[in-house]
Scaffold this active site. Structure first.
Site, mmCIF file in Angstrom:
data_model
loop_
_atom_site.group_PDB
_atom_site.id
_atom_site.type_symbol
_atom_site.label_atom_id
_atom_site.label_comp_id
_atom_site.label_asym_id
_atom_site.label_seq_id
_atom_site.Cartn_x
_atom_site.Cartn_y
_atom_site.Cartn_z
ATOM 1 N N GLU A 1 -2.300 73.690 61.326
ATOM 2 C CA GLU A 1 -1.582 72.562 60.729
ATOM 3 C C GLU A 1 -2.667 71.603 60.288
ATOM 4 O OE1 GLU A 1 -0.845 69.104 60.612
ATOM 5 O OE2 GLU A 1 0.276 69.012 62.497
ATOM 6 N N CYS B 1 -0.373 63.268 61.362
ATOM 7 C CA CYS B 1 -0.237 64.252 60.277
ATOM 8 C C CYS B 1 0.903 63.860 59.354
ATOM 9 C CB CYS B 1 0.076 65.634 60.828
ATOM 10 S SG CYS B 1 -0.577 65.947 62.449
#
Lengths: 525, 525
Positions: A265, A302
Site C-alpha cells: 500500500e 495514506c
C-alpha cells in the site's frame, strides 16, 4: 518491563550484530535508549526456518484455537499498559489521545479477525457432489477450501506505530489466515515494536503454539527486508510505505525463482470533489472539515486529502479563503521522522517553485526541528492536466486545489488521476446528477468512495476497502484493512473424490464445523 | 459460412497487413485456406479503443442481460454446426468425438457462467450499517461490491481449440465479470477461431451490446501479444500455454507504468502417487487407467500424468511392466502442431540421453510427420532429487516413474516438487495413514488433489481449482477453470455514506436484486 534492544526470533530475544538503530524523539531530537543492533542474513535464515517449521502445526489449529490466539495477542498488548503509549509518544511525536485510540483500533482489529476466523467465511467452502449417473460422463465429488500460503513477511509502517506495525492489520490478517509472520520492524519505533513483539511472543507461548509463528527483526538499511522477501520460505509480503519502497519489494518478489505476491500500500492523494450545490450551501463548513482532515496526524495518513477539485468561481474562492485562513492558523505538528520531514519539505518546495501553482496559505512554523508547516496551494485544471508531477504525493499536511472551468473539466481531471485509495464527493441533493456522472470514473480510480465525509479515518470492518489501482497499491483486487484482508494470504485447494477419512474435517459430510458452504452453486448456511 | 481469413474488430471483419498465418493440417502437412494476415499495432490500438469505449456500458448491464448474452454466445457456437467440428479436426488433428465433447464443454461453460452471473455471489456484497451512537466515534454506513477491472486480453491455447480458446474459460469468465475481451487467436487454429469469433460477434449484435465488447486479433510472432499486454487500456491478461510464453507476458505486464495481473496457466507434471496397498491390490488396473490418461489427446493436456511415484519392489516392477506393455501397444497420435511435436521429441530426448534414466517402453511410431510416440521412463528417487531437469514438463504422452526406497523418500520427492495443477493419490483403505502423511505436503504443491482417479478431465463446476503454485500458474490464489475463475477479473469497491440515489442499485436498502450479502459479517440469503 525494560527494553533490551533485541530482536525476537521464535521464543528467544537475540542481539543483532549489524548497523545499530537509535530511536529518536522527533519532537526533541533526543536519542532514545536502548540501541537496536540490526540483524543479518543469519537472523533472516533462522526466523524463516522457524516459521517454516511452525507452519504445518499452526495452519492445522482449529478455528477456536486460532481465534483465541488472536484475542490473547490483543490482551497482551493491553496488558503492557501505559508504558506502550509513553514509548510510542517518545518515538513518534504523536499525541497521547491518538496513540490510545490507535491501540484500541489495533486490539479491536485483532478481535475482529478472531471473529472472522470463527465464522469461517474465509474458507470459501464449495461442494459439488458426485453425479455418478450423469451422461455422457459421471461427475466426481469435488470440494474446495482455502488454505494459508505459508510464512509471510510484514513490514511495519512508520505512520501507524501500532495499527500498521508489528501486530497491525497485515500481521493480524496473516495470522488469522494461518500464516506464521516475520515482521521487519520500522526503524523509527523499535522500542514500541519490541514491546508489541514481546506481547505477541507471550501470546504464542500462552496458547502453546510453535515458537516460529512469530518473529521480529530489525535492520537499518534494505538488506534485511530484501533478504526476507527473497527467502524461498516466504510466500507473501505485506507492506505499507512509500512508492519507491513498495516497487523495490515487488521487483525482488518477481525476480525469485518462484515469484510471490507483494501487497504494498503505497501512494495516494485522495481527491475530494466539491460539487456546486454543496460548495454554495456550505463552503465554510466544508473548509473547516477539510482542514481538520488535512491536519490530522500532521497529514501523515495514506488517506490524507491531498487534492481538492471544484468548479472555479466565487464559491470556490470563498472556500479557498476560508480553508486558507484555517491553514494559516494551523499549529505546526511534529512529524514522525527527520526523513519524512525532509521529504515533506521537498514536496512542498516542488509546489512552491512551480510557476503554475499559487500558494494560498501556509500554517504556523514549528519550534521543533521536524515540524510540519501546513500548506494550501491552488492551480488550474489545465495546468494540472499538463503536469504529471502535480499528482505526486506530498506526505504531510499540504493540499492542492484544482480550479476547473466546468463540470466537464472536473470529469477530465478525474479521468486522468492515477489509482487512489479514496475519492470523496461533497454533494447536496442538487448535485446528484453531477455525482452520478463522476461515480463510474471514480470507481475505476479508487478503492473507496465517500460522500460528505473525509477520507481520513479508516473503519476496520467487513465492507472496508483500503486498496485501489496502482500506485495506491500493488494489487487492486485486495484490501489491507478490514476482514477481507485475510484473502491475501489464502489460496484455494480442490479435493476430488477423497475418502471421508482423508478429507479435511471442515469439508466432510454433514458440515461438522457448521460453516457456510456453496453447494452446487447455492449458498447453504 | 465461408472463412474470410480476417480479424474481427468490434462489428467489422478486418484484413491484416502483417506476416501471414497459414493453418496446417498436422495429420497431412497440408496447408489450409484461407490465409490469415496478421495484425499490427494499428489493430491493437483500434480493438483497445473500442473495448475501452464499450466498458462503461457493458459493465452496467443487468445480471440478466449479461447472462443472456453468455447464453447467446453458446447458442451461436452450436448454430455453426458441423462446419466448426470439421475445421477444428483439420486444424488440430484431434478426433471428432473429442472435439464434439469439447464443444459441449465450451457451451456448458458459458451457460455455467450465465448462472453464476445471475446468482450474484461474485459481487461479494458486504454491508456494515452506520452506528451513529457508537463511542468514541460513530461508524459511517459502509457497503462493498465487486466491479470488473476493465478490458481483458485473452490468449487462445493450442491444446483446447474451443474450451480454452476464443470463447473458452478465460473469455467466458472475463465477459461474465463485465470485462470486454480482446482475444489473440492461436495461430494453429485460425479458422476455428474465426468461426467462434463470428459467433461471439453475432451474439454481441443480437444482444444489442456495444461492439467493442469483443475483438479477435491474429499475429504470427509475439508482437501483437506484447502490444496488447502493454496497452494501458488492458487491465488483466488470461493465458494458457508454455512457461516461457507465460513468464514473458508477466514481465511485460510488470514493466508497465501501471502493472496489471497476468493469469498464466503454464507448466505442470501432475505427480501420481501409487500407495502400497493400492499398488499391491490393483497394479494391473492402475497401469491400464494410467496409460489411458497418459495417451488422452496425445498427452497434450496441462493435467497429463507426467510423473508416477511409488516404493520400489516387485509390485512396482509389475506395474511398470504392465504400463510398459500398454505403452508399447499405444498407437501414435497426431500432435497439434509441428512445434509441439518438435518440443516433445526434444523432451523425450532429454530423458533418453540421461544416464540416470531407463527407458521402460516406447509406443508405436506414427505414419504422419508429427505424431506422438508414447514413452515410459524410470529413474530412482535419489537421481530425481539430484537433477532438477527431470522436473521439466514434457508436453505429450510421456511419463517418468520414480522408484523410492520407502515412504519417507516418497514424501521427500513430494516435498521437492515444483508447483503443480494436480496431485493424485492411488490408495486403498490400508493406505490411509500414508495418504494422511502426504496430504499436507501435496496441499502446498497443487491446486487439486485427487484420490483414485486420473488428473486428465477437468470438471467445470464451482469447487474446481485449475491452478496451483508457480510454475503451474502465475497466481496460485486463483483458478482458470470453474465458476471462481470470475474473481480474477473483479476488484472490490467500498461506498461510504453514499445517498441511496447514488448507490449502485444492487447495494441499496432492501436488497433489490435479492443477492446474498454479508451484513455486519453475517451471511444473509
Amino acid at each position: 518491563m525494560s527494553l533490551e534492544g533485541k530482536m525476537l526470533i521464535g521464543r528467544e530475544a537475540v542481539s543483532g550484530s549489524s548497523t545499530p538503530i537509535h530511536a529518536v524523539n522527533p519532537a526533541t531530537g533526543e536519542q532514545l535508549a536502548p540501541t537496536y543492533a540490526g540483524g543479518t542474513q543469519a537472523e533472516v535464515e533462522r526466523a524463516c526456518a522457524l516459521a517454516e517449521a511452525a507452519f504445518g502445526t499452526y495452519r492445522e489449529t482449529t478455528l477456536e484455537q486460532r481465534a483465541a490466539f488472536l484475542e490473547t495477542v490483543a490482551s497482551e498488548i493491553e496488558a503492557i499498559g501505559d508504558e506502550l503509549i509513553e514509548r510510542a509518544i517518545a518515538e513518534t511525536g504523536l499525541p497521547r489521545a491518538r496513540l490510545e485510540g490507535e491501540r484500541g483500533r489495533t486490539c479491536g482489529q485483532l478481535r475482529l479477525f478472531a471473529s472472522v476466523v470463527r465464522a469461517g467465511e474465509w474458507l470459501d467452502l464449495r461442494l459439488d457432489p458426485a453425479l455418478p449417473e450423469r451422461q455422457p460422463m459421471p461427475r466426481a465429488d469435488l470440494r474446495q477450501r482455502h488454505i494459508p500460503l505459508g510464512p509471510v513477511a510484514v513490514f511495519g509502517a512508520s505512520n501507524f506505530p501500532l495499527a500498521f506495525s508489528v501486530a497491525g492489520g497485515d500481521t493480524a490478517s496473516a495470522l488469522a489466515a494461518g500464516c506464521p509472520v516475520i515482521v521487519k520492524g520500522h526503524s523509527a519505533h523499535p522500542g514500541t515494536s519490541e514491546l508489541v513483539g514481546r506481547a505477541v511472543q507471550r501470546a504464542v507461548e500462552k496458547r502453546d503454539l510453535p515458537e516460529g509463528v512469530f518473529s521480529l527483526l530489525f535492520g537499518s538499511g534494505n538488506e534485511i527486508g530484501q533478504a526476507l522477501v527473497a527467502d524461498p520460505r516466504i510466500q507473501a509480503v505485506g507492506f505499507t510505505g512509500s512508492r519507491g519502497g513498495g516497487t523495490a519489494l515487488m521487483k525482488t518478489a518477481q525476480a525469485r525463482p518462484q515469484p510471490i505476491p507483494v501487497y504494498a500500500e503505497m501512494s495516494s492523494i485522495n481527491p475530494v470533489f466539491l460539487l456546486p450545490e454543496a460548495l454554495r450551501a456550505r463552503g465554510a463548513t466544508l473548509a473547516e472539515g477539510f482542514v481538520a482532515s488535512l491536519n490530522m496526524g500532521a497529514g501523515q495518513f495514506c488517506t490524507n486529502p491531498g487534492l481538492v477539485i471544484a468548479v472555479k468561481g466565487p464559491e470556490l474562492d470563498a472556500f479557498v479563503e476560508a480553508a486558507g485562513d484555517a491553514v494559516t492558523g494551523s499549529a505546526a505538528q511534529t512529524m514522525l521522522t527527520p526523513g519524512i520531514h525532509a521529504a515533506y519539505e521537498q514536496g512542498v518546495g516542488r509546489l512552491s517553485s512551480n510557476s503554475k501553482v499559487r500558494e494560498a496559505a501556509r500554517g504556523q512554523v514549528g519550534e521543533s526541528a521536524h515540524s510540519c508547516q501546513a500548506g494550501l496551494f491552488v492551480t488550474t485544471a489545465a495546468d494540472f492536466l499538463a503536469d504529471p508531477e502535480l499528482q505526486e504525493e506530498v506526505f504531510g499536511a499540504t493540499s492542492l486545489v484544482i480550479e476547473c472551468a466546468d463540470q466537464n473539466e472536473m470529469r477530465q481531471v478525474a479521468s486522468q488521476l492515477e489509482g487512489q485509495l479514496t475519492a470523496t464527493l461533497q454533494m447536496d441533493d442538487g448535485d446528484l446528477d453531477a455525482a452520478k456522472a463522476l461515480l463510474p470514473i471514480l470507481e475505476r480510480k479508487a478503492g473507496r468512495i465517500l460522500a460528505n465525509g473525509w477520507p481520513t479515518g479508516v473503519e476496520v470492518c467487513h465492507a472496508m476497502v483500503h486498496g485501489g489501482p496502482f500506485p495506491a497499491t500493488s494489487d487492486s483486487l485486495t484490501t489491507s484493512v478490514g476482514s477481507a484482508a485475510i484473502f491475501r494470504f489464502l489460496r484455494p485447494v480442490c479435493y476430488q473424490a477423497l475418502p471421508q477419512g482423508l478429507l479435511p474435517e471442515v469439508l466432510r459430510d454433514g458440515n461438522p464445523w457448521g460453516v457456510s458452504r456453496l453447494v452446487d452453486g447455492k449458498r447453504e448456511a
